[in-house]
Design a protein around this motif. Structure first.
Motif, PDB file in Angstrom:
ATOM      1  N   GLN A 134       0.821  -1.217   0.000  1.00 32.94           N
ATOM      2  CA  GLN A 134       0.000   0.000   0.000  1.00 32.94           C
ATOM      3  C   GLN A 134       0.853   1.264   0.000  1.00 32.94           C
ATOM      4  OE1 GLN A 134      -1.832  -1.456   3.600  1.00 32.94           O
ATOM      5  NE2 GLN A 134      -3.850  -1.313   2.675  1.00 32.94           N
ATOM      6  N   LEU A 135       2.160   1.116  -0.213  1.00 34.10           N
ATOM      7  CA  LEU A 135       3.041   2.273  -0.139  1.00 34.10           C
ATOM      8  C   LEU A 135       3.581   2.633  -1.527  1.00 34.10           C
ATOM      9  CD1 LEU A 135       5.230   1.253   2.933  1.00 34.10           C
ATOM     10  CD2 LEU A 135       3.188   2.650   2.927  1.00 34.10           C
ATOM     11  N   SER A 136       3.937   3.887  -1.709  1.00 34.50           N
ATOM     12  CA  SER A 136       4.581   4.315  -2.950  1.00 34.50           C
ATOM     13  C   SER A 136       6.068   3.969  -2.869  1.00 34.50           C
ATOM     14  CB  SER A 136       4.401   5.806  -3.136  1.00 34.50           C
ATOM     15  OG  SER A 136       5.167   6.484  -2.165  1.00 34.50           O
ATOM     16  N   GLY A 137       6.741   4.103  -4.018  1.00 35.53           N
ATOM     17  CA  GLY A 137       8.164   3.761  -4.070  1.00 35.53           C
ATOM     18  C   GLY A 137       8.992   4.518  -3.041  1.00 35.53           C
ATOM     19  N   GLY A 138       8.732   5.831  -2.921  1.00 41.06           N
ATOM     20  CA  GLY A 138       9.507   6.639  -1.990  1.00 41.06           C
ATOM     21  C   GLY A 138       9.245   6.236  -0.548  1.00 41.06           C
ATOM     22  N   GLN A 139       7.970   5.891  -0.266  1.00 41.49           N
ATOM     23  CA  GLN A 139       7.627   5.477   1.104  1.00 41.49           C
ATOM     24  C   GLN A 139       8.293   4.153   1.444  1.00 41.49           C
ATOM     25  OE1 GLN A 139       3.404   5.633   0.533  1.00 41.49           O
ATOM     26  NE2 GLN A 139       3.210   7.597   1.589  1.00 41.49           N
ATOM     27  N   ARG A 140       8.296   3.224   0.461  1.00 41.03           N
ATOM     28  CA  ARG A 140       8.955   1.937   0.708  1.00 41.03           C
ATOM     29  C   ARG A 140      10.431   2.141   1.012  1.00 41.03           C
ATOM     30  NH1 ARG A 140       6.368  -1.968  -3.958  1.00 41.03           N
ATOM     31  NH2 ARG A 140       4.306  -1.115  -3.656  1.00 41.03           N
ATOM     32  N   GLN A 141      11.022   3.063   0.262  1.00 44.21           N
ATOM     33  CA  GLN A 141      12.424   3.388   0.452  1.00 44.21           C
ATOM     34  C   GLN A 141      12.682   3.845   1.882  1.00 44.21           C
ATOM     35  OE1 GLN A 141      15.249   3.704  -1.947  1.00 44.21           O
ATOM     36  NE2 GLN A 141      15.945   3.599   0.138  1.00 44.21           N
ATOM     37  N   ARG A 142      11.779   4.693   2.376  1.00 41.88           N
ATOM     38  CA  ARG A 142      11.926   5.180   3.745  1.00 41.88           C
ATOM     39  C   ARG A 142      11.811   4.047   4.745  1.00 41.88           C
ATOM     40  NH1 ARG A 142      10.892  10.846   4.226  1.00 41.88           N
ATOM     41  NH2 ARG A 142      10.495  11.561   2.109  1.00 41.88           N
ATOM     42  N   LEU A 165      13.637   4.521  -8.163  1.00 44.89           N
ATOM     43  CA  LEU A 165      12.770   5.682  -7.972  1.00 44.89           C
ATOM     44  C   LEU A 165      12.769   6.547  -9.221  1.00 44.89           C
ATOM     45  CD1 LEU A 165      13.855   6.722  -4.381  1.00 44.89           C
ATOM     46  CD2 LEU A 165      11.867   5.398  -5.041  1.00 44.89           C
ATOM     47  N   ASP A 166      11.740   7.365  -9.381  1.00 48.33           N
ATOM     48  CA  ASP A 166      11.744   8.265 -10.535  1.00 48.33           C
ATOM     49  C   ASP A 166      12.704   9.434 -10.263  1.00 48.33           C
ATOM     50  OD1 ASP A 166      10.298  10.556  -9.395  1.00 48.33           O
ATOM     51  OD2 ASP A 166       8.644   9.126  -9.284  1.00 48.33           O
ATOM     52  N   ALA A 167      13.037  10.158 -11.351  1.00 50.32           N
ATOM     53  CA  ALA A 167      14.166  11.091 -11.294  1.00 50.32           C
ATOM     54  C   ALA A 167      14.037  12.123 -10.175  1.00 50.32           C
ATOM     55  CB  ALA A 167      14.306  11.790 -12.640  1.00 50.32           C
ATOM     56  N   LYS A 168      12.836  12.673 -10.008  1.00 57.38           N
ATOM     57  CA  LYS A 168      12.670  13.748  -9.033  1.00 57.38           C
ATOM     58  C   LYS A 168      12.850  13.214  -7.622  1.00 57.38           C
ATOM     59  CE  LYS A 168       9.845  17.474  -7.482  1.00 57.38           C
ATOM     60  NZ  LYS A 168      10.534  17.336  -6.226  1.00 57.38           N
ATOM     61  N   LEU A 169      12.175  12.089  -7.365  1.00 60.70           N
ATOM     62  CA  LEU A 169      12.236  11.477  -6.042  1.00 60.70           C
ATOM     63  C   LEU A 169      13.665  11.064  -5.704  1.00 60.70           C
ATOM     64  CD1 LEU A 169      10.054  11.052  -4.061  1.00 60.70           C
ATOM     65  CD2 LEU A 169       9.717   8.741  -4.904  1.00 60.70           C
ATOM     66  N   ARG A 170      14.385  10.638  -6.744  1.00 56.79           N
ATOM     67  CA  ARG A 170      15.754  10.195  -6.532  1.00 56.79           C
ATOM     68  C   ARG A 170      16.599  11.346  -5.979  1.00 56.79           C
ATOM     69  NH1 ARG A 170      18.161   7.782 -11.760  1.00 56.79           N
ATOM     70  NH2 ARG A 170      16.085   6.868 -11.757  1.00 56.79           N
ATOM     71  N   VAL A 171      16.401  12.526  -6.547  1.00 58.11           N
ATOM     72  CA  VAL A 171      17.171  13.676  -6.074  1.00 58.11           C
ATOM     73  C   VAL A 171      16.786  14.012  -4.640  1.00 58.11           C
ATOM     74  CG1 VAL A 171      17.673  16.103  -6.479  1.00 58.11           C
ATOM     75  CG2 VAL A 171      17.435  14.546  -8.414  1.00 58.11           C
TER      76      VAL A 171
END
Lengths: 371, 291
Positions: A134-142, A165-171
């Protein structure tokens, strides 16, 4: 927190040697980035540090203690994986506390306190009761980072954590990892194939290729004084230009001679040449110049004694916003120059360029080593 | 004309099989349900007798034996297939050598029909021919293994044969499930300090719940409709000790001349299968809508 020493580590898979005599040493609190193209052995080295793979020879020391025969779980290290590797059947809360519950070294209250601290640090408190799906890529990363952080290990290992992650989130996440490192001061080993990540995050970079550490130094040194042509072309974007040239000597003044495709030759005097260059006079070399060493004549701010001027037809221009990239041909190779965005240089016409020879580096064209 | 043909060709080609399915599957399901509510005996009689046949059915001891056997058989069959299949899958998952060959060997019984399995196990379990004789020939004169002819134990021989046939298939399903788990998850659990049993029990198996559910449904419907294995292995005997609803239905319709009771038992079996399959289909279809 701990220092990490990798001593002459060799790893073989059958007859193939994927790590050839790796020697790396970092102090407590450093941020080491292992960077290189795929297949260079960086992930294998990370797995060896983690203990997920055993080195065929050599020693790995954490806090000056040889850990070769210590299993991963007892090395007091935590790892963040490329795929995040969250346990799909558990909530975020249970994912983060799984390691502590397995080890049974802390009481339920201590676990709760540790969980709250990490959840707050990573701003995932509202997500604690969700499942990873149920989490987005960035949330999973956290969450993956939270699972590593909560253990308070001696060393963190990151295996290409941002590549999904997508480019923006990666930064964004890159910045957060850096902040995290500054706040916690824990030793980190970080694997990536992205040289920008390497330069922005690291306090030390090990550039790897074919199982060999090509250069191990601070980002600044790696960028300005690459040890060989591979490091020069791998680190930095756009890459460093490597122009085939010849070293010439004119009354003690060293210069590089670039033979253009037209047959004309362009001679650039070297600024304050170092003495070891003299041994290569007359030999074929590679002239290494970063795109930003170039400028156009009208915008060159600091015209000083190290700057040379030349003209060349412009093959292509690429505006990037803050800069204008102009491609020219020097010595038969395409050379990228980074110019002021307001430049008058236009595609198809001749442009007047400057080049700061104090930023030039030279490589032996046979071995690729820096002279 | 040609254009009409072009547009309707798929329909024309599919029509005969559609009609056949409609008549021979769904038509006869409805017919059976209707017959179960008539007073039919040897031949169908098209009247309406309400639930008469069901009353008769539920007063027959043999039907209760069949139902009891169904529960014993399905329970044990599903449990042992899953347990054995999971064990085999976990062992094969340890990156062993010759995995491909072993997988094929375990999966191979699935390639046989239940008739072959039944015949083979009939010989193996036959006291005068198989295991019992072999052990006695080795010198253990008092050895007894006569489940096949023991009315209390015969149902378990069917379980043995059924598990032998299907556990390899369950293994293949579980193995696929285990392999679908990201290897980094297992590495992460290792680093978290979990032992191998804990990794399997705490992480891998719980994340495989969809596979468990599918396996359960497949095995469940295999158990309910099991017929050929019983007919070949024990013929429902000794007596009617290993009767199951399917063999009961067959016996009533074609040996005892009691079509009505047979139709009633068939209808009850249909409802039992539906009780297992419909929730499964429902959840599967709903999942697809969500994707």
């Amino acid at each position: 927190m701990a220092s990490l020493e990798i001593r002459n580590v060799i790893k073989r898979f059958g007859a193939v040697e994927v790590l050839k005599n790796i020697d790396i040493n970092i102090d407590d609190g450093e941020f080491l980035v292992l960077v290189g193209p795929s297949g260079c052995g960086k992930s294998t080295l990370l797995n060896a540090i983690a203990g997920l793979e055993n080195a065929s020879a050599g020693d790995i020391l954490i806090d000056n203690k040889i850990v070769n025969d210590i299993p991963p779980k007892d090395r007091d290290i935590a790892m963040v994986f490329q795929s995040y590797a969250l346990y799909p059947n558990m909530t975020v809360r249970n994912n983060i506390t799984f390691g502590m519950r397995v080890r049974k070294r802390r009481t339920a209250e201590q676990i709760e306190v540790a969980l709250d601290r990490v959840a707050e640090l990573l701003q995932i408190t509202p997500l604690l009761d969700r499942k990873p799906s149920q989490l987005s890529g960035g949330q999973r990363q956290r969450v993956a980072m939270g699972r590593a952080l909560v253990r308070d290990p001696k060393i963190f290992l990151f295996d290409e954590p941002l590549s999904n992650l997508d480019a923006k989130l990666r930064v964004d996440m890159r910045t957060e990892i850096k902040k995290l490192h500054q706040r916690l001061g824990t030793t980190i080993v970080y694997v990536t194939h992205d040289q920008i990540e390497a330069i922005t995050l690291a306090t030390r970079i090990a550039v790897m290729k074919d199982g060999i550490v090509q250069q191990f130094d601070t980002p600044q040194v790696i960028y300005t004084q690459p040890a060989n042509a591979f490091v020069a072309s791998f680190m930095g974007s756009p890459a460093m230009n490597l122009i085939p040239a010849k070293l010439g000597d004119e009354d003690g003044n060293l210069h590089v001679e670039v033979i253009q495709e037209s047959g004309e030759s362009l001679s650039l005097e070297i600024h304050k040449p170092e003495d070891r260059l003299r041994a290569h006079v007359g030999a074929a070399i590679l002239l290494g110049l970063r795109p930003e060493a170039f400028g156009d004549q009208e915008h060159s701010v600091g015209i000083n004694e190290s700057v040379r001027q030349f003209s060349s037809p412009v093959e292509m221009t690429e505006p990037t916003g803050p800069d204008m990239l102009a491609m020219i041909n020097l010595g038969g190779v395409e050379v990228t120059t980074r110019l002021n965005a307001a430049t008058q240089v236009r595609m198809g016409s001749a442009g007047h360029f400057t080049v700061d020879m104090s930023k030039a580096v030279f490589f032996d064209s046979e071995s690729g080593k820096r002279i | 004309m040609l254009r009409w043909l072009q547009n309707n060709l798929p329909r024309i080609v599919l029509a005969p099989s559609l009609v056949a399915v409609a008549v021979f599957v769904y038509g006869f399901i409805i017919w059976t349900a209707y017959v179960s509510m008539t007073s039919s005996k040897l031949l169908p009689r098209y009247d309406f007798a309400g639930l008469l046949q069901y009353e008769k059915l539920w007063s027959m001891p043999r039907w209760y034996v069949a139902l009891e056997n169904l529960f014993v058989f399905s329970g044990l069959f599903i449990f042992f297939c899953m347990a054995l299949g999971l064990l085999l899958a976990i062992m094969l998952d340890q990156r062993i050598r010759l995995e491909g060959a072993l997988r094929t060997i375990y999966l191979y019984p699935m390639a046989l029909s239940f008739v072959v399995t039944g015949t083979a196990w009939k010989w193996i379990l036959n006291p005068g021919l198989g295991v019992e004789k072999m052990v006695r020939d080795l010198g253990f004169e008092s050895f007894e293994f006569n489940w096949l002819v023991d009315p209390d134990m015969a149902i378990y021989t069917i379980v043995i044969a059924g598990v032998w046939q299907s556990s390899g298939f369950v293994m293949a399903m579980f193995l696929a499930g285990l392999r679908s788990i990201d290897s980094e998850i297992i590495k992460a659990a290792h680093m978290d300090g979990a032992s191998l049993p804990r990794i399997y029990l705490g992480i891998i198996i719980p994340s495989m719940s969809p596979v468990f559910f599918s396996t359960f449904v497949v095995l469940g419907h295999l158990a309910i409709k099991s017929f050929d294995l019983i007919v070949v292995l024990t013929g429902g005997g000794p007596g009617y000790a290993t009767d199951m609803p399917a063999t009961f239905m067959y016996a009533m319709a074609f040996q005892r001349g009691r079509i009505g009771i047979s139709a009633a038992s068939a209808t009850i079996m249909l409802m039992t299968v539906m009780a297992v399959v419909v929730p499964y289909l429902y959840s599967e279809l709903r999942k697809k809508d969500n994707d």
